[in-house]
Design a protein around this motif. Sequence first.
Motif, PDB file in Angstrom:
ATOM      1  N   ARG A 109       5.170  21.514  -1.124  1.00  0.00           N
ATOM      2  CA  ARG A 109       6.335  22.296  -0.677  1.00  0.00           C
ATOM      3  C   ARG A 109       7.045  21.604   0.476  1.00  0.00           C
ATOM      4  NH1 ARG A 109       2.858  26.844  -1.610  1.00  0.00           N
ATOM      5  NH2 ARG A 109       2.276  26.852   0.581  1.00  0.00           N
ATOM      6  N   PHE A 110       6.271  20.950   1.330  1.00  0.00           N
ATOM      7  CA  PHE A 110       6.860  20.290   2.497  1.00  0.00           C
ATOM      8  C   PHE A 110       7.627  19.037   2.095  1.00  0.00           C
ATOM      9  CE2 PHE A 110       6.440  17.081   5.887  1.00  0.00           C
ATOM     10  CZ  PHE A 110       7.127  17.737   6.904  1.00  0.00           C
ATOM     11  N   CYS A 111       7.136  18.346   1.057  1.00  0.00           N
ATOM     12  CA  CYS A 111       7.729  17.064   0.666  1.00  0.00           C
ATOM     13  C   CYS A 111       8.968  17.280  -0.197  1.00  0.00           C
ATOM     14  CB  CYS A 111       6.698  16.211  -0.070  1.00  0.00           C
ATOM     15  SG  CYS A 111       5.350  15.658   0.984  1.00  0.00           S
ATOM     16  N   SER A 112      10.017  17.764   0.389  1.00  0.00           N
ATOM     17  CA  SER A 112      11.279  17.935  -0.316  1.00  0.00           C
ATOM     18  C   SER A 112      12.099  16.654  -0.208  1.00  0.00           C
ATOM     19  CB  SER A 112      12.066  19.095   0.284  1.00  0.00           C
ATOM     20  OG  SER A 112      12.393  18.821   1.642  1.00  0.00           O
ATOM     21  N   ILE A 113      13.212  16.624  -0.934  1.00  0.00           N
ATOM     22  CA  ILE A 113      14.096  15.459  -0.871  1.00  0.00           C
ATOM     23  C   ILE A 113      14.615  15.280   0.552  1.00  0.00           C
ATOM     24  CG2 ILE A 113      16.241  14.479  -1.753  1.00  0.00           C
ATOM     25  CD1 ILE A 113      15.818  16.163  -4.264  1.00  0.00           C
ATOM     26  N   GLU A 114      15.004  16.386   1.177  1.00  0.00           N
ATOM     27  CA  GLU A 114      15.552  16.317   2.533  1.00  0.00           C
ATOM     28  C   GLU A 114      14.519  15.803   3.531  1.00  0.00           C
ATOM     29  OE1 GLU A 114      17.873  18.850  -0.011  1.00  0.00           O
ATOM     30  OE2 GLU A 114      15.731  18.924   0.525  1.00  0.00           O
ATOM     31  N   THR A 115      13.258  16.256   3.351  1.00  0.00           N
ATOM     32  CA  THR A 115      12.187  15.781   4.229  1.00  0.00           C
ATOM     33  C   THR A 115      11.975  14.281   4.063  1.00  0.00           C
ATOM     34  OG1 THR A 115      11.087  17.931   4.054  1.00  0.00           O
ATOM     35  CG2 THR A 115       9.777  16.086   4.885  1.00  0.00           C
ATOM     36  N   GLY A 116      12.002  13.820   2.804  1.00  0.00           N
ATOM     37  CA  GLY A 116      11.834  12.402   2.548  1.00  0.00           C
ATOM     38  C   GLY A 116      12.964  11.573   3.137  1.00  0.00           C
ATOM     39  N   LEU A 117      14.194  12.064   2.994  1.00  0.00           N
ATOM     40  CA  LEU A 117      15.335  11.346   3.563  1.00  0.00           C
ATOM     41  C   LEU A 117      15.243  11.280   5.085  1.00  0.00           C
ATOM     42  CD1 LEU A 117      18.248  12.769   1.373  1.00  0.00           C
ATOM     43  CD2 LEU A 117      17.248  10.481   1.266  1.00  0.00           C
ATOM     44  N   ALA A 177      12.493  11.493   6.935  1.00  0.00           N
ATOM     45  CA  ALA A 177      11.392  10.600   7.316  1.00  0.00           C
ATOM     46  C   ALA A 177      11.788   9.141   7.121  1.00  0.00           C
ATOM     47  CB  ALA A 177      10.147  10.932   6.494  1.00  0.00           C
ATOM     48  N   GLY A 178      12.491   8.862   6.019  1.00  0.00           N
ATOM     49  CA  GLY A 178      12.922   7.493   5.771  1.00  0.00           C
ATOM     50  C   GLY A 178      13.876   6.987   6.840  1.00  0.00           C
ATOM     51  N   GLY A 199       0.814  -1.211   0.000  1.00  0.00           N
ATOM     52  CA  GLY A 199       0.000   0.000   0.000  1.00  0.00           C
ATOM     53  C   GLY A 199       0.845   1.257   0.000  1.00  0.00           C
ATOM     54  N   PHE A 200       1.908   1.254   0.829  1.00  0.00           N
ATOM     55  CA  PHE A 200       2.804   2.407   0.859  1.00  0.00           C
ATOM     56  C   PHE A 200       3.490   2.596  -0.493  1.00  0.00           C
ATOM     57  CE2 PHE A 200       6.912   4.403   1.551  1.00  0.00           C
ATOM     58  CZ  PHE A 200       6.561   5.517   2.299  1.00  0.00           C
ATOM     59  N   LEU A 201       3.920   1.492  -1.100  1.00  0.00           N
ATOM     60  CA  LEU A 201       4.587   1.565  -2.395  1.00  0.00           C
ATOM     61  C   LEU A 201       3.650   2.108  -3.471  1.00  0.00           C
ATOM     62  CD1 LEU A 201       7.251   0.901  -3.840  1.00  0.00           C
ATOM     63  CD2 LEU A 201       6.333  -1.373  -4.317  1.00  0.00           C
ATOM     64  N   THR A 249      11.087   4.913   1.393  1.00  0.00           N
ATOM     65  CA  THR A 249      10.994   6.371   1.462  1.00  0.00           C
ATOM     66  C   THR A 249      12.308   7.018   1.041  1.00  0.00           C
ATOM     67  OG1 THR A 249       9.413   6.165   3.297  1.00  0.00           O
ATOM     68  CG2 THR A 249      10.441   8.314   2.972  1.00  0.00           C
ATOM     69  N   ILE A 250      13.413   6.493   1.528  1.00  0.00           N
ATOM     70  CA  ILE A 250      14.729   7.038   1.165  1.00  0.00           C
ATOM     71  C   ILE A 250      14.974   6.874  -0.343  1.00  0.00           C
ATOM     72  CG2 ILE A 250      17.216   6.733   1.452  1.00  0.00           C
ATOM     73  CD1 ILE A 250      16.600   5.836   4.351  1.00  0.00           C
ATOM     74  N   GLY A 251      14.740   5.668  -0.857  1.00  0.00           N
ATOM     75  CA  GLY A 251      14.954   5.419  -2.278  1.00  0.00           C
ATOM     76  C   GLY A 251      14.060   6.276  -3.159  1.00  0.00           C
ATOM     77  N   GLY A 252      12.794   6.401  -2.779  1.00  0.00           N
ATOM     78  CA  GLY A 252      11.869   7.231  -3.556  1.00  0.00           C
ATOM     79  C   GLY A 252      12.276   8.690  -3.569  1.00  0.00           C
ATOM     80  N   SER A 253      12.761   9.192  -2.431  1.00  0.00           N
ATOM     81  CA  SER A 253      13.203  10.590  -2.353  1.00  0.00           C
ATOM     82  C   SER A 253      14.405  10.838  -3.251  1.00  0.00           C
ATOM     83  CB  SER A 253      13.538  10.946  -0.906  1.00  0.00           C
ATOM     84  OG  SER A 253      12.407  10.794  -0.072  1.00  0.00           O
ATOM     85  N   LEU A 254      15.364   9.913  -3.222  1.00  0.00           N
ATOM     86  CA  LEU A 254      16.549  10.069  -4.076  1.00  0.00           C
ATOM     87  C   LEU A 254      16.173   9.977  -5.552  1.00  0.00           C
ATOM     88  CD1 LEU A 254      19.097   7.914  -2.035  1.00  0.00           C
ATOM     89  CD2 LEU A 254      19.032  10.415  -2.224  1.00  0.00           C
ATOM     90  N   PHE A 255      15.262   9.057  -5.887  1.00  0.00           N
ATOM     91  CA  PHE A 255      14.841   8.922  -7.280  1.00  0.00           C
ATOM     92  C   PHE A 255      14.109  10.177  -7.751  1.00  0.00           C
ATOM     93  CE2 PHE A 255      11.814   7.191 -10.507  1.00  0.00           C
ATOM     94  CZ  PHE A 255      12.769   6.852 -11.446  1.00  0.00           C
TER      95      PHE A 255
END
Length: 392
Positions: free
Chosen positions: A308-316, A318-319, A275-277, A367-373
């Motif tokens: 705006r909140f969901c930046s790469i840094e935020t994703g990393l 959170a991951g 579901g998350f994926l 989450t980390i992989g998705g943010s980097l991608f």
Amino acid sequence: MELTILMPCLNEALTVEKCVRSALDFIQRSGIDGEVLIADNGSSDGSKMLANRAGARVVDICERGYGAALLGGIKSARGKYIIMGDADDSYDFSNLQGFVAELRAGAQLVMGNRFKGGIEPGAMPFLHRWLGNPVLSALGRLFFRLPVGDFHCGLRGFETKAIREIHLTGTGMEFATEMVAKAAMAGLRVVEVATTLKPDGRDRPPHLRTWRDGWRHLRFMLLFSPLWLFLLPGGLLLMLSVVGLLALWQGPVRLGPLGLDVHTMMFCSIGTMLGFLAIQWGSMIQWLGAKSGMRPQPSNQLVKMVSRFCSIETGLFAGLALFLPGLWWALVLTNTWAQQGFGTIFEADVLRNVILAGTLMVIGAQTIGGSLFAGALRAVIDSGFMRLRAGN
């Protein structure tokens, strides 16, 4: 010039001349400043000569495909409006008043509806009429919220400038679906008028292939509808799975005659990850479509704030906040297991903790992989590489 009547053509020597004369007759009777444009896709049977002799302007489109021919024709059209239709004599080019009236009234895409206007016997294959078109049109109405009853009618009119600005790219039969989908996403005014369909005048099978092209239409609709393909199913699966995961972490749960325990918790863990994926994929498709201009930018203020909140840094961050606790928890459990000689684990409480720790690690890693991608995609788009490739 007000109107271009555009016809894609590939070896239509038996019918193209008749279609051109019918379209020119409509233009003259209506007093419209217009032209008939043939987008020839490599005909070898004299179609170009016949069309030219009948009074059409002919442009050669080298790239093969229904969509490629129409894209080239739209680029070459001189009219403020375009009405497109096949050159196989299945559509009535002498009766286009409804299309012109709607375009003059401000419609930006006017779809023909063959089911309302009438389909002559033998004009449409049984599977297309009773299964393919109704099902795909129903899905199109659901996905794109358009009052269109015949998503795949080949006779349609549109404002040239508006359609050029939505950047159509499909070179095959899926072009027909892409036009409607992108028009909906761009907020164009879409209406439909009744039209007729009669058996074509060819002496060979049509270019359309039922299953192959039907799948291409369906695939396109699904890819441009992440809400239905990913977000809603993923959100429902994630919610139910998380509830089950947390409930079963506390111990066995009994639902009437059903006894749920650690084995059910394993499936809840899998559902949580899937579901998350799905939500991650759907969100990325939405974001990429808006970033590249294929979808309109979100208008909802809450969506903009979340974006705006969901930046790469935020994703990393959170991951890592999910992955590291899960990793620590797994290491503690592994240490306990090692002290027992890495034997079989029989205790259900230990297995519950293992399942939850593993779930946290996997979601954190996703989450980390998705943010980097997403960051890599954003860099590619911002550098203009995708626009450069499209231009080439």
